[in-house]
Design a protein around this motif. Structure first.
Motif, PDB file in Angstrom:
ATOM      1  N   GLY A 174     -15.625  66.605  81.545  1.00 25.80           N
ATOM      2  CA  GLY A 174     -16.760  66.403  80.660  1.00 25.80           C
ATOM      3  C   GLY A 174     -16.751  65.049  79.994  1.00 25.80           C
ATOM      4  N   ASP A 175     -17.892  64.738  79.340  1.00 31.57           N
ATOM      5  CA  ASP A 175     -18.040  63.424  78.722  1.00 31.57           C
ATOM      6  C   ASP A 175     -18.547  63.491  77.292  1.00 31.57           C
ATOM      7  N   GLY A 176     -18.573  64.688  76.712  1.00 30.47           N
ATOM      8  CA  GLY A 176     -19.069  64.808  75.341  1.00 30.47           C
ATOM      9  C   GLY A 176     -20.363  65.572  75.259  1.00 30.47           C
ATOM     10  N   HIS A 177     -21.286  65.338  76.191  1.00 29.51           N
ATOM     11  CA  HIS A 177     -22.568  66.044  76.158  1.00 29.51           C
ATOM     12  C   HIS A 177     -22.610  67.193  77.160  1.00 29.51           C
ATOM     13  N   THR A 178     -21.807  67.097  78.201  1.00 30.85           N
ATOM     14  CA  THR A 178     -21.682  68.194  79.166  1.00 30.85           C
ATOM     15  C   THR A 178     -20.203  68.463  79.409  1.00 30.85           C
TER      16      THR A 178
ATOM     17  N   ASP B 231     -24.043  72.434  78.462  1.00 34.14           N
ATOM     18  CA  ASP B 231     -24.910  71.266  78.338  1.00 34.14           C
ATOM     19  C   ASP B 231     -25.452  71.275  76.910  1.00 34.14           C
ATOM     20  N   LEU B 232     -24.924  70.401  76.069  1.00 29.81           N
ATOM     21  CA  LEU B 232     -25.267  70.437  74.648  1.00 29.81           C
ATOM     22  C   LEU B 232     -26.710  70.031  74.386  1.00 29.81           C
ATOM     23  N   GLU B 233     -27.224  69.112  75.182  1.00 24.68           N
ATOM     24  CA  GLU B 233     -28.610  68.676  74.986  1.00 24.68           C
ATOM     25  C   GLU B 233     -29.586  69.808  75.298  1.00 24.68           C
ATOM     26  N   TYR B 234     -29.273  70.573  76.358  1.00 30.87           N
ATOM     27  CA  TYR B 234     -30.145  71.669  76.766  1.00 30.87           C
ATOM     28  C   TYR B 234     -29.742  72.992  76.122  1.00 30.87           C
ATOM     29  N   GLU B 235     -28.659  72.963  75.326  1.00 27.62           N
ATOM     30  CA  GLU B 235     -28.151  74.148  74.635  1.00 27.62           C
ATOM     31  C   GLU B 235     -27.914  75.304  75.609  1.00 27.62           C
TER      32      GLU B 235
ATOM     33  N   PRO C 187     -30.904  74.986  86.581  1.00 27.21           N
ATOM     34  CA  PRO C 187     -31.267  73.605  86.230  1.00 27.21           C
ATOM     35  C   PRO C 187     -30.562  73.171  84.948  1.00 27.21           C
ATOM     36  N   ASN C 188     -30.192  71.905  84.883  1.00 22.69           N
ATOM     37  CA  ASN C 188     -29.459  71.400  83.730  1.00 22.69           C
ATOM     38  C   ASN C 188     -29.773  69.931  83.539  1.00 22.69           C
TER      39      ASN C 188
END
Length: 285
Positions: free
Chosen positions: A103-107, A126-130, A60-61
């Protein structure tokens, strides 16, 4: 190889065609061997939208429970291409040793060269989900599993609408407007000179002269780099015309060689970009 590129959709991430020599130069610059299938795809089209938009995963992401977004592939170039990887790694605090291909910056989807210089696995970040997990053991596996996820979100804007909005926000500049920006030396406005309106080779020569004169008159490193990238952009977007005009081609070559001697590291990147698209070799540094 099954069809891969969506040739009906225009993309700002589709760059000038590149040949095997250009790919070899990029590999040398990156210090890695790119996957053979990636190179074959890039010889067909140098980056852009893909026919499918996803790759399945049981991890999951932030995008979905069962897949990640894979709707474009970065080509070989600076500015939305894989040659931006080092800059983006620093900007987004990603691990070193990656070549970012989507990618788009966050993934991000990346070729992972952290433990190898060839035949890399493919990882997803996935930077938000680290999260950092392996998507595929190889680029070939990534391509083989590429599919269309029907529930993927669209941004609601067609390519034509996007282009119209882009041109509205970035109208072409006249010679007078370029002169004013260079005269005022406003660092916030300087990047806009790449929107200079070109009609013929004399416009390229004029732009080159004006920006070179500007660069010779300033010491500010950031402004020098911005101006250098502006010349690079104008030259590479008009590479066919430039290569047909020996005067401007030789001038561009001398300019790149001069930048390659600079103490400013990013000037070497600009020099490489010019040499890549105008297809000449730079002396080793």
């Amino acid at each position: 190889m099954k069809p891969f590129w969506d040739t009906d959709r225009e993309s700002e991430e589709t760059f000038k065609k590149i040949n095997e020599k250009g790919i070899a130069k990029a590999e040398k610059k990156l210090g890695v061997t790119l996957p053979n299938t990636y190179k074959k795809l890039i010889l067909e089209q140098n980056g852009g939208y893909t026919l499918h938009n996803a790759f399945p995963t049981d991890q999951p992401n932030g995008w979905a429970e069962d897949h990640v977004s894979f709707d474009h592939l970065r080509g070989i170039a600076k500015g939305e291409g894989i040659m931006d990887s080092d800059y983006l790694i620093e900007e987004w605090e990603l691990p070193e040793g990656l070549v970012l291909i989507c990618g788009d910056g966050h993934t991000w989807i990346a070729l992972d060269y952290r433990d190898t210089k060839e035949h890399p696995p493919v990882h997803y970040f996935d930077l938000e989900y680290e999260t950092d997990f392996k998507l595929a053991d190889s680029f070939d596996e990534l391509i083989a599993g590429h599919y269309t996820a029907e529930d993927s979100e669209e941004d609601g804007m067609s390519d034509e609408e996007w282009q119209a909005e882009y041109e509205k926000q970035n109208p072409p500049l006249s010679k007078e407007e370029v002169k004013d920006i260079l005269k005022t030396r406003d660092p916030e406005a300087l990047h806009k000179i790449v929107f200079f309106h070109l009609d013929q080779i004399d416009d390229i020569k004029w732009f080159f002269s004006e920006v070179e004169t500007f660069m010779n008159s300033i010491q500010d490193e950031n402004m020098l780099v911005t101006a250098g990238w502006a010349i690079s952009t104008i030259l590479t977007l008009n590479d066919v015309v430039v290569k047909q005009n020996d005067d401007i081609f030789q001038r561009a070559r001398r300019f790149a060689e001069q930048l390659n001697q600079s103490k400013i590291e990013e000037m070497h990147e600009i020099a490489f970009n010019i040499s890549l698209w105008l297809e000449f070799d730079l002396e080793e540094q």
